[in-house]
Design a protein around this motif. Structure first.
Motif, PDB file in Angstrom:
ATOM      1  N   ALA A 152      39.900  31.446  28.959  1.00 17.30           N
ATOM      2  CA  ALA A 152      40.381  30.569  30.022  1.00 17.30           C
ATOM      3  C   ALA A 152      41.630  29.845  29.532  1.00 17.30           C
ATOM      4  O   ALA A 152      41.582  29.144  28.525  1.00 17.30           O
ATOM      5  CB  ALA A 152      39.306  29.568  30.409  1.00 17.30           C
ATOM      6  N   GLU A 153      42.731  30.033  30.230  1.00 14.22           N
ATOM      7  CA  GLU A 153      43.982  29.374  29.891  1.00 14.22           C
ATOM      8  C   GLU A 153      44.047  27.999  30.542  1.00 14.22           C
ATOM      9  O   GLU A 153      43.341  27.737  31.525  1.00 14.22           O
ATOM     10  CB  GLU A 153      45.145  30.219  30.386  1.00 14.22           C
ATOM     11  N   PRO A 154      44.886  27.099  30.031  1.00 20.58           N
ATOM     12  CA  PRO A 154      45.073  25.808  30.695  1.00 20.58           C
ATOM     13  C   PRO A 154      45.439  26.002  32.163  1.00 20.58           C
ATOM     14  O   PRO A 154      46.220  26.890  32.509  1.00 20.58           O
ATOM     15  CB  PRO A 154      46.223  25.168  29.914  1.00 20.58           C
ATOM     16  N   GLY A 155      44.850  25.216  33.024  1.00 22.63           N
ATOM     17  CA  GLY A 155      45.086  25.310  34.463  1.00 22.63           C
ATOM     18  C   GLY A 155      44.149  26.260  35.173  1.00 22.63           C
ATOM     19  O   GLY A 155      44.194  26.374  36.396  1.00 22.63           O
ATOM     20  N   ALA A 156      43.270  26.937  34.427  1.00 18.47           N
ATOM     21  CA  ALA A 156      42.360  27.914  35.022  1.00 18.47           C
ATOM     22  C   ALA A 156      41.235  27.229  35.795  1.00 18.47           C
ATOM     23  O   ALA A 156      40.863  26.092  35.518  1.00 18.47           O
ATOM     24  CB  ALA A 156      41.773  28.814  33.943  1.00 18.47           C
ATOM     25  N   HIS A 157      40.702  27.963  36.748  1.00 16.36           N
ATOM     26  CA  HIS A 157      39.555  27.488  37.511  1.00 16.36           C
ATOM     27  C   HIS A 157      38.561  28.645  37.651  1.00 16.36           C
ATOM     28  O   HIS A 157      38.909  29.803  37.455  1.00 16.36           O
ATOM     29  CB  HIS A 157      39.984  26.960  38.884  1.00 16.36           C
ATOM     30  N   ILE A 158      37.320  28.288  37.948  1.00 16.45           N
ATOM     31  CA  ILE A 158      36.270  29.280  38.169  1.00 16.45           C
ATOM     32  C   ILE A 158      35.653  29.055  39.539  1.00 16.45           C
ATOM     33  O   ILE A 158      35.705  27.942  40.077  1.00 16.45           O
ATOM     34  CB  ILE A 158      35.162  29.220  37.089  1.00 16.45           C
ATOM     35  N   GLY A 159      35.079  30.105  40.087  1.00 18.41           N
ATOM     36  CA  GLY A 159      34.292  29.985  41.304  1.00 18.41           C
ATOM     37  C   GLY A 159      32.846  29.750  40.912  1.00 18.41           C
ATOM     38  O   GLY A 159      32.362  30.350  39.947  1.00 18.41           O
ATOM     39  N   VAL A 160      32.158  28.873  41.622  1.00 18.12           N
ATOM     40  CA  VAL A 160      30.736  28.637  41.387  1.00 18.12           C
ATOM     41  C   VAL A 160      30.000  28.713  42.718  1.00 18.12           C
ATOM     42  O   VAL A 160      30.513  28.282  43.755  1.00 18.12           O
ATOM     43  CB  VAL A 160      30.457  27.283  40.701  1.00 18.12           C
ATOM     44  N   GLU A 161      28.814  29.280  42.670  1.00 20.79           N
ATOM     45  CA  GLU A 161      27.983  29.315  43.868  1.00 20.79           C
ATOM     46  C   GLU A 161      27.177  28.027  43.921  1.00 20.79           C
ATOM     47  O   GLU A 161      26.468  27.681  42.978  1.00 20.79           O
ATOM     48  CB  GLU A 161      27.050  30.518  43.853  1.00 20.79           C
ATOM     49  N   THR A 162      27.285  27.314  45.015  1.00 23.41           N
ATOM     50  CA  THR A 162      26.564  26.057  45.172  1.00 23.41           C
ATOM     51  C   THR A 162      25.112  26.325  45.584  1.00 23.41           C
ATOM     52  O   THR A 162      24.790  27.428  46.031  1.00 23.41           O
ATOM     53  CB  THR A 162      27.231  25.160  46.239  1.00 23.41           C
ATOM     54  N   PRO A 163      24.237  25.337  45.453  1.00 24.50           N
ATOM     55  CA  PRO A 163      22.850  25.534  45.879  1.00 24.50           C
ATOM     56  C   PRO A 163      22.710  25.918  47.348  1.00 24.50           C
ATOM     57  O   PRO A 163      21.741  26.562  47.736  1.00 24.50           O
ATOM     58  CB  PRO A 163      22.199  24.178  45.602  1.00 24.50           C
ATOM     59  N   GLU A 186      19.750  20.342  34.358  1.00 25.55           N
ATOM     60  CA  GLU A 186      19.723  21.165  33.156  1.00 25.55           C
ATOM     61  C   GLU A 186      18.687  22.262  33.334  1.00 25.55           C
ATOM     62  O   GLU A 186      17.572  22.006  33.775  1.00 25.55           O
ATOM     63  CB  GLU A 186      19.442  20.315  31.930  1.00 25.55           C
ATOM     64  N   GLY A 187      19.084  23.494  33.049  1.00 23.13           N
ATOM     65  CA  GLY A 187      18.209  24.646  33.220  1.00 23.13           C
ATOM     66  C   GLY A 187      18.437  25.412  34.513  1.00 23.13           C
ATOM     67  O   GLY A 187      17.911  26.508  34.684  1.00 23.13           O
ATOM     68  N   THR A 188      19.216  24.865  35.433  1.00 21.65           N
ATOM     69  CA  THR A 188      19.502  25.544  36.693  1.00 21.65           C
ATOM     70  C   THR A 188      20.376  26.774  36.450  1.00 21.65           C
ATOM     71  O   THR A 188      21.366  26.705  35.723  1.00 21.65           O
ATOM     72  CB  THR A 188      20.233  24.592  37.671  1.00 21.65           C
ATOM     73  N   GLY A 189      20.011  27.893  37.050  1.00 20.34           N
ATOM     74  CA  GLY A 189      20.824  29.101  36.987  1.00 20.34           C
ATOM     75  C   GLY A 189      21.956  29.029  37.990  1.00 20.34           C
ATOM     76  O   GLY A 189      21.774  28.553  39.116  1.00 20.34           O
ATOM     77  N   VAL A 190      23.135  29.485  37.585  1.00 20.19           N
ATOM     78  CA  VAL A 190      24.337  29.396  38.411  1.00 20.19           C
ATOM     79  C   VAL A 190      25.114  30.710  38.320  1.00 20.19           C
ATOM     80  O   VAL A 190      25.224  31.284  37.240  1.00 20.19           O
ATOM     81  CB  VAL A 190      25.244  28.237  37.915  1.00 20.19           C
ATOM     82  N   ALA A 191      25.660  31.167  39.437  1.00 19.88           N
ATOM     83  CA  ALA A 191      26.552  32.321  39.443  1.00 19.88           C
ATOM     84  C   ALA A 191      27.993  31.819  39.391  1.00 19.88           C
ATOM     85  O   ALA A 191      28.360  30.886  40.115  1.00 19.88           O
ATOM     86  CB  ALA A 191      26.335  33.164  40.698  1.00 19.88           C
ATOM     87  N   LEU A 192      28.806  32.428  38.526  1.00 20.18           N
ATOM     88  CA  LEU A 192      30.206  32.049  38.329  1.00 20.18           C
ATOM     89  C   LEU A 192      31.104  33.265  38.509  1.00 20.18           C
ATOM     90  O   LEU A 192      30.656  34.397  38.375  1.00 20.18           O
ATOM     91  CB  LEU A 192      30.448  31.566  36.892  1.00 20.18           C
ATOM     92  N   THR A 193      32.382  32.995  38.723  1.00 15.84           N
ATOM     93  CA  THR A 193      33.389  34.052  38.612  1.00 15.84           C
ATOM     94  C   THR A 193      34.193  33.791  37.350  1.00 15.84           C
ATOM     95  O   THR A 193      34.227  32.663  36.840  1.00 15.84           O
ATOM     96  CB  THR A 193      34.338  34.075  39.826  1.00 15.84           C
ATOM     97  N   ALA A 194      34.832  34.812  36.849  1.00 18.28           N
ATOM     98  CA  ALA A 194      35.699  34.662  35.672  1.00 18.28           C
ATOM     99  C   ALA A 194      36.861  33.740  36.031  1.00 18.28           C
ATOM    100  O   ALA A 194      37.243  33.621  37.203  1.00 18.28           O
ATOM    101  CB  ALA A 194      36.211  36.019  35.224  1.00 18.28           C
ATOM    102  N   PRO A 195      37.440  33.084  35.027  1.00 18.70           N
ATOM    103  CA  PRO A 195      38.565  32.187  35.298  1.00 18.70           C
ATOM    104  C   PRO A 195      39.774  32.910  35.880  1.00 18.70           C
ATOM    105  O   PRO A 195      40.033  34.072  35.556  1.00 18.70           O
ATOM    106  CB  PRO A 195      38.926  31.631  33.918  1.00 18.70           C
ATOM    107  N   SER A 196      40.474  32.205  36.741  1.00 15.32           N
ATOM    108  CA  SER A 196      41.753  32.689  37.235  1.00 15.32           C
ATOM    109  C   SER A 196      42.742  31.544  37.145  1.00 15.32           C
ATOM    110  O   SER A 196      42.352  30.391  37.039  1.00 15.32           O
ATOM    111  CB  SER A 196      41.628  33.210  38.664  1.00 15.32           C
TER     112      SER A 196
END
Length: 101
Positions: free
Chosen positions: A35-46, A88-98
């Motif tokens: 992840a480079e400076p300025g990067a962001h990720i996508g996260v799936e919310t509950p 803490e312990g919650t599973g989360v789906a992410l996308t790679a940084p862009s």
């Protein structure tokens, strides 16, 4: 939809009354994409919605990602769902940084 990464919330702390930091670690214990400076990720919310959050600590081959989420009471519900639904312990789906810089 891009390929997702399975992660777990491994730590969280309140930075202010409205902003909470979340540490997201790969569920398989591996290393995350760079992840480079300025990067962001996508996260799936509950609620099932996807939101983008900037990484707090970009790095090469990080063991975890850190994001800070401001609870927006007048928003579309993503930040409120994260604040109420992640622990803490919650599973989360992410996308790679862009990075659009």
């Amino acid at each position: 939809m891009p390929e997702t990464i399975s992660a777990i919330v491994t730590a969280m702390r309140d930075l202010t009354p409205a902003i909470r930091e979340f540490v997201l670690t790969p569920a398989d214990g591996g290393v995350l994409p760079d992840a480079e400076p300025g990067a962001h990720i996508g996260v799936e919310t509950p609620s099932g919605a996807w939101r983008q959050y900037s990484l707090v600590t970009p790095a090469a081959a990080p063991a975890s990602y850190r994001i800070a989420v401001k609870r927006e009471t007048g928003g579309r519900g993503g930040s409120a769902a994260i604040h109420a639904g992640w622990a803490e312990g919650t599973g989360v789906a992410l996308t790679a940084p862009s990075n659009n810089f």
